[in-house]
Scaffold this active site. Sequence first.
Site, PDB file in Angstrom:
ATOM      1  N   GLU A  13      -3.323   2.138   8.142  1.00  0.00           N
ATOM      2  CA  GLU A  13      -3.158   3.406   7.424  1.00  0.00           C
ATOM      3  C   GLU A  13      -3.704   4.609   8.214  1.00  0.00           C
ATOM      4  O   GLU A  13      -3.130   5.694   8.198  1.00  0.00           O
ATOM      5  CB  GLU A  13      -3.972   3.226   6.138  1.00  0.00           C
ATOM      6  N   ARG A  49      -6.037  -4.917  -2.371  1.00  0.00           N
ATOM      7  CA  ARG A  49      -7.395  -4.823  -2.923  1.00  0.00           C
ATOM      8  C   ARG A  49      -7.650  -5.811  -4.059  1.00  0.00           C
ATOM      9  O   ARG A  49      -8.789  -6.002  -4.472  1.00  0.00           O
ATOM     10  CB  ARG A  49      -7.640  -3.393  -3.409  1.00  0.00           C
ATOM     11  N   GLY A  81     -13.833   2.154  -3.497  1.00  0.00           N
ATOM     12  CA  GLY A  81     -12.724   1.203  -3.668  1.00  0.00           C
ATOM     13  C   GLY A  81     -13.253  -0.172  -4.065  1.00  0.00           C
ATOM     14  O   GLY A  81     -14.218  -0.651  -3.475  1.00  0.00           O
ATOM     15  N   ASP A 100     -16.001  -1.982   7.743  1.00  0.00           N
ATOM     16  CA  ASP A 100     -16.344  -0.946   8.719  1.00  0.00           C
ATOM     17  C   ASP A 100     -17.772  -0.423   8.560  1.00  0.00           C
ATOM     18  O   ASP A 100     -18.018   0.763   8.758  1.00  0.00           O
ATOM     19  CB  ASP A 100     -15.339   0.212   8.629  1.00  0.00           C
ATOM     20  N   ARG A 142      15.482  -8.536  12.287  1.00  0.00           N
ATOM     21  CA  ARG A 142      15.047  -7.164  12.024  1.00  0.00           C
ATOM     22  C   ARG A 142      13.687  -6.851  12.623  1.00  0.00           C
ATOM     23  O   ARG A 142      12.888  -7.746  12.911  1.00  0.00           O
ATOM     24  CB  ARG A 142      14.954  -6.942  10.510  1.00  0.00           C
ATOM     25  N   ASP A 150     -12.438  -2.702   4.033  1.00  0.00           N
ATOM     26  CA  ASP A 150     -12.230  -2.111   5.368  1.00  0.00           C
ATOM     27  C   ASP A 150     -13.084  -2.725   6.483  1.00  0.00           C
ATOM     28  O   ASP A 150     -12.814  -2.510   7.655  1.00  0.00           O
ATOM     29  CB  ASP A 150     -12.504  -0.600   5.328  1.00  0.00           C
ATOM     30  N   ASP A 172     -18.955   3.110   2.800  1.00  0.00           N
ATOM     31  CA  ASP A 172     -19.743   4.190   3.402  1.00  0.00           C
ATOM     32  C   ASP A 172     -19.954   5.391   2.473  1.00  0.00           C
ATOM     33  O   ASP A 172     -21.032   5.993   2.476  1.00  0.00           O
ATOM     34  CB  ASP A 172     -19.189   4.615   4.774  1.00  0.00           C
ATOM     35  N   GLY A 218      -6.743   0.815   5.451  1.00  0.00           N
ATOM     36  CA  GLY A 218      -7.774   1.100   6.438  1.00  0.00           C
ATOM     37  C   GLY A 218      -7.664   2.546   6.875  1.00  0.00           C
ATOM     38  O   GLY A 218      -7.012   2.861   7.864  1.00  0.00           O
ATOM     39  N   ARG A 219      -8.271   3.421   6.056  1.00  0.00           N
ATOM     40  CA  ARG A 219      -8.178   4.853   6.345  1.00  0.00           C
ATOM     41  C   ARG A 219      -8.779   5.180   7.709  1.00  0.00           C
ATOM     42  O   ARG A 219      -8.232   5.924   8.485  1.00  0.00           O
ATOM     43  CB  ARG A 219      -8.894   5.626   5.242  1.00  0.00           C
ATOM     44  N   THR A 230     -16.466  -3.473   0.808  1.00  0.00           N
ATOM     45  CA  THR A 230     -15.239  -2.712   1.091  1.00  0.00           C
ATOM     46  C   THR A 230     -14.298  -3.620   1.868  1.00  0.00           C
ATOM     47  O   THR A 230     -14.743  -4.347   2.761  1.00  0.00           O
ATOM     48  CB  THR A 230     -15.516  -1.436   1.910  1.00  0.00           C
ATOM     49  N   LYS A 265      13.402 -12.272  21.509  1.00  0.00           N
ATOM     50  CA  LYS A 265      12.735 -12.307  20.210  1.00  0.00           C
ATOM     51  C   LYS A 265      13.767 -11.942  19.153  1.00  0.00           C
ATOM     52  O   LYS A 265      14.450 -10.929  19.290  1.00  0.00           O
ATOM     53  CB  LYS A 265      11.585 -11.309  20.169  1.00  0.00           C
ATOM     54  N   ARG A 292     -14.670   6.966  -7.649  1.00  0.00           N
ATOM     55  CA  ARG A 292     -15.152   7.825  -6.558  1.00  0.00           C
ATOM     56  C   ARG A 292     -15.608   9.102  -7.250  1.00  0.00           C
ATOM     57  O   ARG A 292     -14.793   9.858  -7.758  1.00  0.00           O
ATOM     58  CB  ARG A 292     -14.030   8.122  -5.563  1.00  0.00           C
ATOM     59  N   ARG A 323     -22.829 -10.988 -10.297  1.00  0.00           N
ATOM     60  CA  ARG A 323     -23.385 -12.196 -10.945  1.00  0.00           C
ATOM     61  C   ARG A 323     -24.718 -12.583 -10.295  1.00  0.00           C
ATOM     62  O   ARG A 323     -25.706 -12.886 -10.975  1.00  0.00           O
ATOM     63  CB  ARG A 323     -22.354 -13.324 -10.807  1.00  0.00           C
TER      64      ARG A 323
HETATM   65  O1  F6P Z   1     -11.961   1.961   1.240  1.00  0.00           O
HETATM   66  C1  F6P Z   1     -11.056   0.995   0.897  1.00  0.00           C
HETATM   67  C2  F6P Z   1      -9.663   1.542   0.813  1.00  0.00           C
HETATM   68  O2  F6P Z   1      -8.845   0.515   0.309  1.00  0.00           O
HETATM   69  C3  F6P Z   1      -9.092   2.112   2.113  1.00  0.00           C
HETATM   70  O3  F6P Z   1      -8.617   1.126   2.988  1.00  0.00           O
HETATM   71  C4  F6P Z   1      -8.006   2.999   1.595  1.00  0.00           C
HETATM   72  O4  F6P Z   1      -7.711   4.002   2.532  1.00  0.00           O
HETATM   73  C5  F6P Z   1      -8.631   3.580   0.363  1.00  0.00           C
HETATM   74  O5  F6P Z   1      -9.576   2.629  -0.081  1.00  0.00           O
HETATM   75  C6  F6P Z   1      -7.666   3.890  -0.742  1.00  0.00           C
HETATM   76  O6  F6P Z   1      -8.384   4.447  -1.790  1.00  0.00           O
HETATM   77  P1  F6P Z   1      -7.797   4.787  -3.224  1.00  0.00           P
HETATM   78  O7  F6P Z   1      -7.614   3.495  -3.956  1.00  0.00           O
HETATM   79  O8  F6P Z   1      -8.850   5.631  -3.865  1.00  0.00           O
HETATM   80  O9  F6P Z   1      -6.510   5.474  -3.002  1.00  0.00           O
END
Ligand code: F6P
Length: 328
Positions: free
Chosen positions: A227, A260, A14, A134, A167, A132, A106, A175-176, A130, A218, A75, A24
Amino acid sequence: MYKITKLGVLTSGGDAPGMNPCIRAVVRTGIYNGLQVVGIRKGYQGLIENDMYDMGPRSVSNILNLGGTILKTARCLEFRTDEGMEIAYQNLKAQGIDALVVIGGDGTFTGALRFSKKYPDIHVMGVPGTIDNDLYGSTYTLGFDTATNTVVEAIDKIRDTADAHDRLFFIEVMGRDSGAIALRAGVCCGAEAILLPEKATAIDELIENLKAGQHNKKSSSIVIVAEGDKNGGVYDIARRVQKEVKVYDIKVTILGHLQRGGSPSAFDRVLGSRLGYAAVKALIKGHTREMVGLQANYIKITSLEEALTEHEFKLEEDLMEMADILSI
Ligand code: F6P
């Protein structure tokens, strides 16, 4: 000592804001140190398809402020196979490339580690890129700060309309496997609840908390759902809550890929520049199969093995505890 002469740079997985400042830095640090630098398009796919081009200082002019990656990314499933890796290796040898900087998460590092074990004559340095956040070995990864700011801006806007209509919003953020963006954004936006893959939240408990919020007058509530949360997805959670919390009108927003994109924040521009610079310096010193990261504001080098296998990335406990208390 192993002396590198020709350096390849790629972005994989990603995309993340901050990748361009990093490219750069890699290109200019390499050239400053007398190396030839080659840009590889679309990550590992470009290695397999031999899609590479010579880069000079002007190839990376005026890209500090650009989101995405000028090298493009992918990927690449083929790179997971022995055949794919062999083609990539032969292409690198034919080009005379003896070192690689790989910028990604990763999945990218898993590929880099395998490749470098199979072909140790190509030296490899990873840069954590990334949204994420992580990866073990760096407190921050490229893109996390920008993405979090993007999410905060979006949720602030949703709060305006949520408040105007009294609402309850469920907002899914990326964040998979990681709740890093959800947690930070939740603290920044005063979310009433934050659902994370790292911490199980019982839906009954969520319902009780939302009811307590109503009781405490509230007018609006925001629930951020990462995610990767294990409760079955944001729509499903919203449906289950709607059955019990009748007074609120419930809406769902999935922020998706807008998280992103965008111009990298000042933090990500500095981080990308530092990590790119450090990665090339490390390769020149003979490092390989490692990644550069930021720890306590210093550049630290961690082996890819360790970054991927020995330690699990953990979210800050104090943020989780505090977020609950500050949103009562
Ligand atoms: O790894 C970054 C990320 O944005 C994750 O948070 C998300 O689950 C995944 O990539 C989505 O990937 P793609 O753009 O390939 O659907």
